[in-house]
Design a protein around this motif. Structure first.
Motif, mmCIF file in Angstrom:
data_model
loop_
_atom_site.group_PDB
_atom_site.id
_atom_site.type_symbol
_atom_site.label_atom_id
_atom_site.label_comp_id
_atom_site.label_asym_id
_atom_site.label_seq_id
_atom_site.Cartn_x
_atom_site.Cartn_y
_atom_site.Cartn_z
ATOM 1 N N ASP A 80 14.399 11.920 -61.268
ATOM 2 C CA ASP A 80 15.761 12.252 -60.846
ATOM 3 C C ASP A 80 15.913 13.743 -60.579
ATOM 4 O O ASP A 80 16.634 14.150 -59.659
ATOM 5 C CB ASP A 80 16.773 11.820 -61.915
ATOM 6 N N ARG A 81 15.225 14.574 -61.373
ATOM 7 C CA ARG A 81 15.322 16.022 -61.165
ATOM 8 C C ARG A 81 14.503 16.480 -59.966
ATOM 9 O O ARG A 81 14.905 17.404 -59.251
ATOM 10 C CB ARG A 81 14.853 16.762 -62.420
ATOM 11 N N GLY A 121 15.065 14.998 -54.010
ATOM 12 C CA GLY A 121 16.167 15.604 -53.283
ATOM 13 C C GLY A 121 17.191 14.571 -52.849
ATOM 14 O O GLY A 121 17.048 13.367 -53.092
ATOM 15 N N GLU A 122 18.198 15.026 -52.154
ATOM 16 C CA GLU A 122 19.292 14.144 -51.749
ATOM 17 C C GLU A 122 18.815 13.045 -50.812
ATOM 18 O O GLU A 122 19.308 11.911 -50.875
ATOM 19 C CB GLU A 122 20.397 14.960 -51.074
ATOM 20 N N GLY A 123 17.848 13.364 -49.951
ATOM 21 C CA GLY A 123 17.350 12.353 -49.019
ATOM 22 C C GLY A 123 16.735 11.174 -49.743
ATOM 23 O O GLY A 123 16.969 10.009 -49.392
ATOM 24 N N ASP A 127 13.413 18.148 -54.238
ATOM 25 C CA ASP A 127 14.264 19.324 -54.409
ATOM 26 C C ASP A 127 13.369 20.560 -54.517
ATOM 27 O O ASP A 127 12.508 20.642 -55.396
ATOM 28 C CB ASP A 127 15.114 19.164 -55.671
ATOM 29 N N GLY A 171 12.902 15.648 -47.121
ATOM 30 C CA GLY A 171 14.131 15.415 -47.867
ATOM 31 C C GLY A 171 13.916 14.657 -49.159
ATOM 32 O O GLY A 171 14.869 14.356 -49.877
ATOM 33 N N TRP A 172 12.666 14.367 -49.484
ATOM 34 C CA TRP A 172 12.384 13.583 -50.680
ATOM 35 C C TRP A 172 12.490 14.414 -51.951
ATOM 36 O O TRP A 172 12.749 13.864 -53.018
ATOM 37 C CB TRP A 172 10.972 12.989 -50.609
ATOM 38 N N GLN A 221 17.311 10.350 -52.910
ATOM 39 C CA GLN A 221 18.347 9.690 -53.711
ATOM 40 C C GLN A 221 19.097 8.673 -52.858
ATOM 41 O O GLN A 221 19.400 7.559 -53.315
ATOM 42 C CB GLN A 221 19.321 10.737 -54.283
ATOM 43 N N ARG A 222 19.375 9.037 -51.613
ATOM 44 C CA ARG A 222 20.062 8.090 -50.720
ATOM 45 C C ARG A 222 19.141 6.937 -50.345
ATOM 46 O O ARG A 222 19.560 5.774 -50.327
ATOM 47 C CB ARG A 222 20.536 8.804 -49.450
#
Length: 632
Positions: free
Chosen positions: A446-447, A450-452, A593, A590-591, A454-455
C-alpha cells in the motif's frame, strides 16, 4: 523434454502459415536442440522442438497415430508408457516407435480424455484429432511442465511451452496486466492463475481443455486433484514401510532413459534420499552434481561430499561466487515473466554443471510441500493449535495490538522477530498463512504503490486467491490447507517454474521423483503427528530414511540455496538499488510512488532496515519489462 507451440482456429477454420508456427518453435529452440518439426492442416498448426531422451532416433514430432487420425506434440515423459503400451497392444493397438509419445496417441484413441488418469508422468501436450476436428490440451497433475495459451484477435488460440513462444506470434497482445504486478510484488513470481500479459493464460496443473472448430473455446476442466480428506491407519513402522515402497517406486520409475542420467545433490534430506534410492536401484555409480559458494556460511558442499562418499557416486562440484549478480540478465531472458526467487541463480549454475555430465537429472523438489518440511508449515500448525483454544474475540484484539506495536526488528535473532507471528494469530488460519507466505505484506505494498496501481487493482489483493485455495481444500485441518495451498499455488508457480526454466535453458531434463502422485497422495493421508512432530517437519520421511542416511544429515537445520541479497544492495549493488527505484520505466507506469521507493532504498543501504528482497523484486520487474519492451 521438449518445447511445443501451435495455433488452433476456434471459429471458422482458416489456413495456418507453417512459418508462423516455426517462428514460435524457434523461440523455444533451447528446450529442444536435437530436432524440430511443424505440421499444419486447415485450421490448425502444431510445432515441436525435441530434446531426445527416450527412443533417440525413432520418435520425431509432430507425431501421427498409426491410422493417421490423430497428431500430437508432447513435452515431458510418461514413466509407465511400457505398461500402457502392453495393455493397448492387447486391445489391438499397433506401434511403430519405441517411445512414450505414440503411447499417448493410442491411449487417447482408446480412452479419450480418460487417458490422463492412466498417465504417470510430467507432461504438457497438444493432440489434434482429425476425425473429431478437436484440439486436446493437457497438463500434468502438479504442473511440472508449463503451457501458456492466448486468444488472438483473428479468433485463433495460440499455445506454447513458454511465453516467448507466444511473443513470436505478432497478434499476441503486449499489454501488462496490473493485477499480475500486484501478484508478483506479493509472492515474488506471477502465479499460475495469471500472466504478466493481459490475455495470456496458463493451463492450470491437473487440467485439460478440449477445443473444437466453430465452437466457443471451452474453459479448462480439472482432471486430477490431491485430497487430504482420508487418514491412513496403522503403526508408524508399517506406514514407514509403505512410504519406503512409494519412494522406491518414484525414484526407480524416473531412472528410465536412453541418455546419461544423474542427480542434483545438495546434501539435504530430499536430494540425499533420492541419491540413496538411486544407488539402491542400480549397481552403476550415480553421477551427482553440487554447487558450492565462496562464502562459508552459505556453502553446503561438505554435506554433499559426505553423501557422495557414502554412496560412492561420481561426484562433480563447482564453487561459484556468492555474488552471481552477473547472471541477472540471463535469468530475465530465461523466465520471460518477472521472477524474483533468487535461488534461481545457483539453480542455473547447478543445471549447467549437470549438463556437462548428464542429460537427465533427478531432483528432490516436492518433498517439503508433500511432507510438511517448511518452517512456515510447522509454525502454522502451532498457530492453528493456539487458534483452536483462543476464541477470535480474544485473539484479534490481543495479537492485533501486539502485531502493531512490536518492532519489525530485521536485525534481531529469529526468535525475537515475533511481529509477523502476532499479526498472523490475530487473523484466521488462511489469512495468517497468506501473510506468512507473502514476500511483501499488504501494508508495505500500500505504501509502495502509486495512485495508478491503486486504481487499477481496486479491491483486488493477491492474498485472496491463496486464501480461497485454502478455504476450498479437500482436507480436515489447517495444516492440510497449508500443504494443499503449497502444492497448488507455490509449487507450480515458483519451485517447478524455477527448475523447468533453468534446466531447459541448458538442454537438461529435470525429473522430480518425490512428486510421484501416488507418493504425494500417500503423504497427504498421513496423520499430522507423522508429518510434524514437535518442531520437526517431514518426520516420517526422515525416520524412514534413517536406514540410509546419517542422523546429522537428516536432522540438521534446513538451509537451501541462500543468496545474500541484503549484502549485495548495501555493497556493490547499492548504486543499482538507487537506479532501479528511480527507473522511469517503473515510475512512468504509475504503479509506484516515487518517494516511497527512494526511501525504501536509502533505508536499506544505510542499514536501518532489510529491504533486500523488495529491491531484488523491483530490479527483476524493471529488467523483465525492459526485455519485453513493456511499460504499462
Amino acid at each position: 523434454m521438449c518445447g511445443i507451440a501451435g495455433i488452433f482456429h476456434c471459429g471458422t477454420p482458416k489456413p495456418v502459415d507453417p512459418e508462423r508456427v516455426r517462428g514460435m518453435t524457434d523461440a523455444l529452440a533451447h528446450r529442444g536442440p536435437d530436432g524440430s518439426g511443424v505440421w499444419t492442416a486447415h485450421g490448425v498448426g502444431l510445432g515441436h522442438r525435441r530434446l531426445s531422451i527416450i527412443d533417440l532416433e525413432g520418435s520425431p514430432q509432430p507425431m501421427h497415430s498409426v491410422d493417421g487420425r490423430a497428431v500430437i506434440v508432447f513435452n515431458g515423459e510418461i514413466y509407465n508408457y511400457r505398461e500402457l503400451r502392453r495393455e493397448l497392444e492387447k486391445d489391438g493397438a499397433r506401434f511403430r516407435t519405441d517411445g512414450d509419445t505414440e503411447t499417448i496417441l493410442a491411449a487417447w484413441q482408446r480412452w479419450g480424455t480418460g487417458c490422463l488418469d492412466r498417465l504417470d508422468g510430467m507432461f504438457a501436450f497438444a493432440l489434434y484429432d482429425c476425425d473429431r476436428r478437436s484440439l486436446f490440451l493437457a497438463r500434468d497433475r502438479f504442473g511440472v511442465k508449463p503451457l501458456f495459451t492466448a486468444m488472438l484477435s483473428d479468433g485463433s488460440l495460440a499455445f506454447a511451452s513458454e511465453l516467448k513462444g507466444l511473443l513470436a506470434h505478432p497478434l499476441t497482445r503486449r499489454e501488462v496486466d496490473p493485477l499480475a504486478v500486484e501478484d508478483y510484488m506479493t509472492w515474488g513470481y506471477v502465479p499460475d492463475h495469471r500472466s504478466i500479459l493481459a490475455g495470456v493464460e496458463k493451463l492450470p496443473s491437473g487440467h485439460f481443455r478440449l477445443l473444437e472448430h466453430q465452437r466457443d473455446p471451452a474453459p479448462p476442466r480439472q482432471w486430477w486433484d490431491i485430497s487430504f480428506t482420508e487418514r491412513a491407519r496403522g503403526r508408524p513402522d508399517d506406514l514407514s514401510a509403505e512410504l519406503l515402497h512409494h519412494l522406491r517406486a518414484g525414484v526407480s520409475s524416473r531412472m528410465v532413459a536412453d541418455v546419461p542420467l544423474g542427480a542434483f545433490l545438495s546434501g539435504g534430506v530430499d536430494s540425499s534420499s533420492v541419491v540413496a534410492l538411486m544407488d539402491e536401484a542400480d549397481r552403476a555409480p550415480v553421477t551427482t552434481c553440487s554447487i558450492g559458494f565462496d562464502v562459508a556460511e552459505v556453502d553446503e558442499t561438505g554435506h554433499a561430499r559426505r553423501i557422495a562418499a557414502l554412496f560412492g557416486t561420481r561426484h562433480h562440484e563447482r564453487t561459484v561466487a556468492a555474488d552471481g549478480i552477473a547472471e541477472v540478465d540471463r535469468l530475465v531472458e530465461i523466465f520471460d515473466e518477472p521472477f524474483a526467487d533468487a535461488s534461481a541463480l545457483p539453480t542455473l549454475q547447478v543445471c549447467r554443471l549437470a549438463r556437462e555430465h548428464v542429460t537427465v537429472a533427478l531432483s528432490g523438489d516436492g518433498a517439503d510441500e508433500a511432507f510438511a518440511g517448511y518452517r512456515r508449515q510447522v509454525f502454522h500448525r502451532r498457530e492453528e493449535q493456539l487458534r483452536s483454544v483462543l476464541p477470535s474475540a480474544l485473539r484479534s484484539p490481543l495479537f492485533g495490538t501486539l502485531g502493531r506495536i512490536w518492532p519489525k526488528a530485521d536485525w534481531a535473532p529469529r526468535p525475537l522477530r515475533a511481529r509477523s507471528t502476532f499479526q498472523a494469530l490475530a487473523e484466521d488460519g488462511a489469512v495468517g498463512y497468506a501473510r506468512a507466505l507473502a514476500v511483501i505484506p499488504s501494508e508495505l505494498r500500500d505504501r509502495l504503490f502509486g495512485e495508478g496501481m491503486q486504481r487499477a487493482r481496486g479491491d483486488y489483493r493477491a492474498e485472496q486467491a491463496l486464501i480461497e485455495t485454502m478455504i476450498e481444500t479437500p482436507g480436515r485441518s489447517g495444516l492440510d490447507a497449508a500443504q494443499y495451498a503449497d502444492l497448488k499455488f507455490w509449487l507450480p508457480g515458483d519451485i517447478l517454474t524455477k527448475i523447468d526454466r533453468t534446466s531447459m535453458a541448458v538442454g537438461l531434463e529435470a525429473r522430480e521423483p518425490l512428486l510421484d502422485h501416488r507418493l504425494v497422495q500417500f503423504a497427504a493421508s498421513l496423520p499430522e503427528g507423522l508429518r510434524i512432530r514437535g518442531m520437526q517437519g517431514k518426520w516420517l520421511l526422515k525416520r524412514t530414511m534413517e536406514r540410509y542416511l546419517p542422523n546429522d544429515i537428516l536432522y540438521r537445520p534446513k538451509q537451501g540455496f541462500v543468496v545474500p541479497l541484503a549484502q549485495w544492495f548495501r555493497g556493490d549493488l547499492a548504486g543499482e538499488a538507487r537506479r532501479v527505484v528511480h527507473s522511469e520505466r517503473l515510475l512512468q507506469s504509475g504503479w509506484f510512488d516515487r518517494t516511497a521507493l527512494a526511501d525504501l532504498a536509502e533505508k536499506h543501504i544505510s542499514g536501518r532496515s532489510d529491504n533486500g528482497r523488495v529491491l531484488w523484486q523491483l530490479l527483476m520487474l524493471e529488467k523483465s519489462l525492459a526485455r519485453l519492451d513493456l511499460a504499462r
